[in-house]
Design a protein around this motif. Sequence first.
Motif, mmCIF file in Angstrom:
data_model
loop_
_atom_site.group_PDB
_atom_site.id
_atom_site.type_symbol
_atom_site.label_atom_id
_atom_site.label_comp_id
_atom_site.label_asym_id
_atom_site.label_seq_id
_atom_site.Cartn_x
_atom_site.Cartn_y
_atom_site.Cartn_z
ATOM 1 N N LEU A 1 0.829 -1.196 0.000
ATOM 2 C CA LEU A 1 0.000 0.000 0.000
ATOM 3 C C LEU A 1 0.868 1.252 0.000
ATOM 4 N N ALA A 2 0.260 2.334 -0.403
ATOM 5 C CA ALA A 2 0.991 3.604 -0.411
ATOM 6 C C ALA A 2 1.386 3.988 0.996
ATOM 7 N N ALA A 3 2.588 4.424 1.172
ATOM 8 C CA ALA A 3 3.100 4.788 2.491
ATOM 9 C C ALA A 3 3.825 6.110 2.381
ATOM 10 N N PRO A 4 3.914 6.827 3.506
ATOM 11 C CA PRO A 4 4.643 8.099 3.467
ATOM 12 C C PRO A 4 6.088 7.857 3.069
ATOM 13 N N GLY A 5 6.618 8.765 2.314
ATOM 14 C CA GLY A 5 8.005 8.644 1.877
ATOM 15 C C GLY A 5 8.646 9.986 1.770
ATOM 16 N N ILE A 6 9.601 10.106 0.878
ATOM 17 C CA ILE A 6 10.307 11.357 0.687
ATOM 18 C C ILE A 6 9.419 12.330 -0.077
ATOM 19 N N ASP A 7 9.322 13.512 0.417
ATOM 20 C CA ASP A 7 8.483 14.549 -0.185
ATOM 21 C C ASP A 7 9.385 15.662 -0.710
ATOM 22 N N ALA A 8 9.448 15.816 -2.047
ATOM 23 C CA ALA A 8 10.311 16.840 -2.643
ATOM 24 C C ALA A 8 9.670 18.209 -2.492
ATOM 25 N N ARG A 9 10.399 19.131 -1.921
ATOM 26 C CA ARG A 9 9.940 20.511 -1.769
ATOM 27 C C ARG A 9 10.776 21.393 -2.684
ATOM 28 N N VAL A 10 10.254 21.739 -3.849
ATOM 29 C CA VAL A 10 10.984 22.518 -4.843
ATOM 30 C C VAL A 10 10.752 24.000 -4.603
ATOM 31 N N ARG A 11 11.846 24.731 -4.549
ATOM 32 C CA ARG A 11 11.754 26.191 -4.419
ATOM 33 C C ARG A 11 12.686 26.820 -5.450
ATOM 34 N N VAL A 12 12.116 27.604 -6.352
ATOM 35 C CA VAL A 12 12.888 28.252 -7.410
ATOM 36 C C VAL A 12 13.351 29.616 -6.915
ATOM 37 N N MET A 13 14.642 29.831 -6.975
ATOM 38 C CA MET A 13 15.199 31.107 -6.540
ATOM 39 C C MET A 13 15.271 32.068 -7.716
ATOM 40 N N PHE A 14 15.076 33.358 -7.435
ATOM 41 C CA PHE A 14 15.263 34.477 -8.363
ATOM 42 C C PHE A 14 14.116 34.642 -9.362
ATOM 43 N N ASN A 15 13.536 33.557 -9.843
ATOM 44 C CA ASN A 15 12.467 33.654 -10.842
ATOM 45 C C ASN A 15 11.387 32.633 -10.499
ATOM 46 N N PRO A 16 10.639 32.860 -9.420
ATOM 47 C CA PRO A 16 9.709 31.844 -8.906
ATOM 48 C C PRO A 16 8.651 31.416 -9.910
ATOM 49 N N THR A 17 8.213 32.320 -10.781
ATOM 50 C CA THR A 17 7.158 31.976 -11.729
ATOM 51 C C THR A 17 7.671 31.200 -12.933
ATOM 52 N N LEU A 18 8.986 31.117 -13.086
ATOM 53 C CA LEU A 18 9.614 30.438 -14.227
ATOM 54 C C LEU A 18 9.162 31.024 -15.558
ATOM 55 N N ALA A 19 8.854 32.314 -15.568
ATOM 56 C CA ALA A 19 8.437 32.976 -16.807
ATOM 57 C C ALA A 19 9.629 33.084 -17.749
ATOM 58 N N ALA A 20 9.484 32.523 -18.954
ATOM 59 C CA ALA A 20 10.588 32.540 -19.913
ATOM 60 C C ALA A 20 10.949 33.953 -20.331
ATOM 61 N N VAL A 21 9.960 34.839 -20.344
ATOM 62 C CA VAL A 21 10.217 36.211 -20.785
ATOM 63 C C VAL A 21 11.186 36.920 -19.848
ATOM 64 N N ASN A 22 11.202 36.528 -18.572
ATOM 65 C CA ASN A 22 12.093 37.177 -17.604
ATOM 66 C C ASN A 22 13.563 36.912 -17.912
ATOM 67 N N THR A 23 13.864 35.800 -18.543
ATOM 68 C CA THR A 23 15.243 35.507 -18.914
ATOM 69 C C THR A 23 15.528 35.876 -20.369
ATOM 70 N N MET A 24 14.489 35.931 -21.193
ATOM 71 C CA MET A 24 14.703 36.246 -22.605
ATOM 72 C C MET A 24 14.993 37.728 -22.806
ATOM 73 N N ILE A 25 14.266 38.611 -22.110
ATOM 74 C CA ILE A 25 14.413 40.049 -22.340
ATOM 75 C C ILE A 25 15.824 40.539 -22.017
ATOM 76 N N PRO A 26 16.435 40.190 -20.870
ATOM 77 C CA PRO A 26 17.818 40.645 -20.635
ATOM 78 C C PRO A 26 18.790 40.174 -21.712
ATOM 79 N N GLY A 27 18.632 38.934 -22.162
ATOM 80 C CA GLY A 27 19.488 38.466 -23.246
ATOM 81 C C GLY A 27 19.213 39.177 -24.555
ATOM 82 N N LEU A 28 17.945 39.528 -24.772
ATOM 83 C CA LEU A 28 17.571 40.220 -26.003
ATOM 84 C C LEU A 28 18.156 41.628 -26.043
#
Length: 377
Positions: free
Chosen positions: A160-187
Amino acid sequence: MIGAAQSRRRIRLLIWKEFLQLRRDPLLVRLLFIMPILQLVLFGYVVAADVKHLSTAVVDLDRTSTSQALTAHFTGSDYFTVTQYPAETGVQQLMDTGRIAIAIVIPEGTQAALDRGEAAPIGVLVDGSDSQVASVGSGYAAQVIARYNAERVANAGVVLAAPGIDARVRVMFNPTLAAVNTMIPGLVAAIVMISIMVVMGQAVVKERERGTLEQMFVTPIKPVEYLIGKVTPYALLATAQLLLVAGVGVFWFKVPFAGQVSVVAAGLGLFMLTAIGMGLLISLVSHTRQQAQQMMMLLLLPSFVLSGFIFPLDSMPAAIQPLSWFIPLTWAIQILRGAFIKGSGFEALALQFWVLGGFAVVIFGAAIAATRRRLAE
């Protein structure tokens, strides 16, 4: 005093001459300002590419067989290359300087929590300054943890399903992962390179074709005056383009700016000198405008492909990645993304500034020397 006043007057006249020539070509001027808007629309959002061998740090605070097994799953994956085992306080510095793209934090008591049948959270810190890498990397990290958890449950004979490792992902600097935030400075950096090289690459060769360059040689104009008068209008034009692109990026695309204006200005200043130097060198060695255009394409295409502007550097074969070190656009993009998204200062971006400064000195210096030699002939 009289000589200095005459020199300033000649420089002003040269600058005025360049602006008059631009005014006589209204289509070119319109394109120079319409082109950045079109590029913003076309490159504002980019589909993420497959990323492998991400530079990874593992912070093992548990130091048990469970944490070692989980670390082994990351080291055995093609998507992660564990290069650092820092203390928890060292993750920020490693990520600020770009030495790692992702960090796995295994808290103390992880194995004990699993033995008690409880969920054990695992921290996944991702550098969001490159949204493509962050998006793909966080997904792969979650998959690796899920696969390890499934193996652990299967080996324990739990049906049966049992508690295990729970991944807690936290993105630094660009939490929304918006591609435009990294594209514009390069552009911003890409537009500087395109606009300056397109105009400067034809500045001297156009005068040579029209026969006005030989007329310039018989005037009292000195080589330094000619250089200042030739470069200044296009540097001002590039600055206007930069302000336009930055304004559209910040106010239209809502790209956050977390850094210092001085860092961005210094990085763009060095990169502008490099682009001006490359444009002048192309114009000096080309005999026709068609030759200049071909040479510009020869330089622009690998710059866009290998600099990390369109495709992440981590997605390229290991044998090709060192080629990006010899492309000035690579270092300019890293400075702008670091300043815009991470808020990195001169200290964190010291390597990028030194390399870009070296390019500016060598390339712009070579262009000045070649121009002076050409005028002296």
